[in-house]
Design an enzyme around this catalytic site. Structure first.
Site, short mmCIF file in Angstrom:
data_model
loop_
_atom_site.label_atom_id
_atom_site.label_comp_id
_atom_site.label_asym_id
_atom_site.label_seq_id
_atom_site.Cartn_x
_atom_site.Cartn_y
_atom_site.Cartn_z
N ASP A 176 9.35 3.98 -0.37
CA ASP A 176 8.24 4.54 0.39
C ASP A 176 8.51 4.26 1.87
O ASP A 176 8.34 3.14 2.34
CB ASP A 176 6.93 3.89 -0.06
CG ASP A 176 5.74 4.34 0.76
OD1 ASP A 176 5.92 5.16 1.68
OD2 ASP A 176 4.62 3.87 0.48
N LYS B 52 3.48 10.14 8.20
CA LYS B 52 3.16 9.55 9.50
C LYS B 52 3.97 10.13 10.65
O LYS B 52 3.61 11.14 11.22
CB LYS B 52 3.26 8.03 9.43
CG LYS B 52 2.19 7.39 8.53
CD LYS B 52 2.07 5.92 8.79
CE LYS B 52 1.14 5.24 7.79
NZ LYS B 52 -0.25 5.71 7.81
N TYR C 166 0.86 -1.19 0.00
CA TYR C 166 0.00 0.00 0.00
C TYR C 166 0.89 1.23 0.00
O TYR C 166 1.79 1.36 0.82
CB TYR C 166 -0.90 0.00 1.24
CG TYR C 166 -1.78 1.23 1.36
CD1 TYR C 166 -2.93 1.34 0.60
CD2 TYR C 166 -1.44 2.25 2.23
CE1 TYR C 166 -3.74 2.47 0.71
CE2 TYR C 166 -2.24 3.38 2.36
CZ TYR C 166 -3.39 3.48 1.60
OH TYR C 166 -4.18 4.60 1.71
#
Length: 460
Positions: free
Chosen positions: A267, A295, A162
């Site tokens: 990522d 995050k 994801y």
């Protein structure tokens, strides 16, 4: 040899624990009814939803949170790993308190953004940075930069990973085992509705931990005139629990992408600042062309970043790519990020995370060994999980084929009813903060031990 678990007993425990959790969260049920009137699905994000109702949180401090029913938990969810600093950290609160009276938004540069960029460049060894407001924005912009740099359209990703909720990467994520396809030509499948087929077709997925398969697919794409602009990947997969790269895999990927002139994007939305000061890039010693962060970067405020080499980021500096956003580098987010990087996520904090990781992994593995459970414990930095599988999971295919779904469901319910707040679903892991304690880790291990005892009908 692991024991064979009684599936009827697992089903009974799931039913009992679900009923208990529902009983303990009646105010969340009431809030869900209220929220559903105008908040679609009763939540602000589909990942916050849960059947029959989500758990609504009232407050958090340090390594603990409290829900609207007054249930207190040790927080091993940590906002999908965003709160590696712990909740309401005083250093970040002080920075925000000082910034607020000076103005909270200008859509213009401030000094804190310079300090944060300097520190990220030092940690990652990548000289050029830009800011965003989320992980999805970071990966979206990174792919655009890679496409502009290479002049190509095709994107390659890891099957099952994801990378945010923009169309290009909402491909080949939650796929049933029998729909994965041939390992040499894995299927490109939309993750939900509203994604154009033309976009799906431009995204090609390959298996994790298999560099030869990646190169063979690249060579076939090149023969079709579709050489990828980029490979976007997590250096360690973080949405199958935790799947670490096999020795030599990342080095091989770096060599393959360089050979074919493909931009390599790590990522690090989940690994950045959570498994090492310089994330997976530092931890595994392989440097990509671009890295994406979010995050944990903002210390609880929305923030993301893209870092890259001089060569690739030149397309931003010369105006070829418009990397824009009204709230990019927002003063509050940058003040929080600066305090987090310089005052909270210090070398000593990472030493402490390493100690906690050893404690929780060793403790959970000891429980597995004690009860002969089918599974193993794995962890890195602030993150880890118990993988309920009889074989090692190395990619999405083995994850879907080997992981025990019912045990994952039971473990989540059991944790929630035993004071451990966790992310729901079979894909997620524990995440710790720098303010977690031996006490909180031991509580996690004790909850797992009691679950194992219940599963095997032994005395807790």
């Amino acid at each position: 040899m692991a024991i064979t678990l009684d599936r009827t007993r697992i089903a009974t425990l799931i039913e009992e624990q679900a009923a208990l959790l529902n009983e303990r969260t009646s105010k969340s049920r009431e809030m869900f009814t209220r929220a559903s009137a105008h908040l679609s699905g009763g939540v602000a994000s589909s990942y916050q939803g849960r059947d029959p109702w989500p758990i609504y949180i009232d407050s958090g401090a340090g390594d603990r949170i409290t829900d609207v029913d007054g249930n207190e938990y040790y927080d091993f969810h940590n906002g999908f790993g965003s709160m590696v600093q712990g909740h309401a950290h005083p250093a970040i609160g002080d920075a925000l308190g000082k910034r607020y009276p000076l103005g909270t938004h200008f859509a213009a540069a401030t000094e804190d953004s310079i300090v944060v960029a300097d520190e990220l460049a030092r940690r990652w060894g990548l000289p050029k940075w830009r800011f965003t407001n989320s992980g999805s924005e970071s990966t979206m912009d990174a792919i655009r930069i890679a496409r502009a740099f290479t002049g190509r359209d095709t994107v390659m990703k890891i099957f099952g990973s994801y990378h945010g909720h923009h169309d290009t990467v909402m491909v080949s994520i939650g796929v049933e085992y029998d729909a994965i396809g041939d390992r040499e030509n894995l299927e490109s499948l939309a993750y939900g509705g509203g994604i154009p087929q033309a976009t799906v077709d431009m995204t090609i997925a390959v298996p994790f931990n298999d560099a030869p398969a990646m190169e063979r697919r690249i060579e076939r794409l090149a023969a079709e005139g579709r050489l990828p602009a980029c490979v976007i990947m997590e250096a360690a997969m973080m949405n199958l629990g935790v799947v670490l790269p096999e020795p030599g895999y990342l080095e091989a990927v770096r060599e393959i992408t360089a050979k074919h002139g493909i931009v390599l994007i790590f990522d690090e939305v989940k690994t950045g600042l959570t498994i090492a000061p310089g994330g997976a890039t530092e931890k595994f010693g392989v440097t990509p062309d671009l890295v994406t962060l979010a995050k944990a970067l903002g210390g609880g405020l929305p923030s993301g970043a893209i870092g890259g080499t001089e060569e690739v980021m030149a397309v931003v500096e010369d105006g070829t790519v418009y990397q824009v956003g009204t709230y990019n580098g927002n003063p509050l987010s940058m003040a929080a990020a600066r305090a987090s990087l310089l005052e909270v996520l210090t070398p000593g904090a990472y030493d402490r995370l390493a100690e906690l990781n050893d404690r929780i992994v060793n403790g959970c593995q000891a429980v597995i060994d004690k009860y002969d459970l089918p599974g193993y414990a794995v962890g890195i930095g602030s993150k880890g999980c118990v993988t309920f599988a009889t074989e090692k999971i190395v990619d999405y295919e083995t994850f879907k084929g080997a992981q025990d779904v019912e045990l994952c469901e039971l473990a989540w319910l059991w944790n929630m009813n035993h004071g451990i707040f966790m992310t729901p679903g079979r894909e997620e892991e524990w995440t710790m903060s720098v303010v977690h304690s031996d006490e909180s880790v031991d509580a996690y291990i004790a909850a797992f031990d009691s679950l194992a005892a219940a599963l095997t009908e032994a005395d807790a």
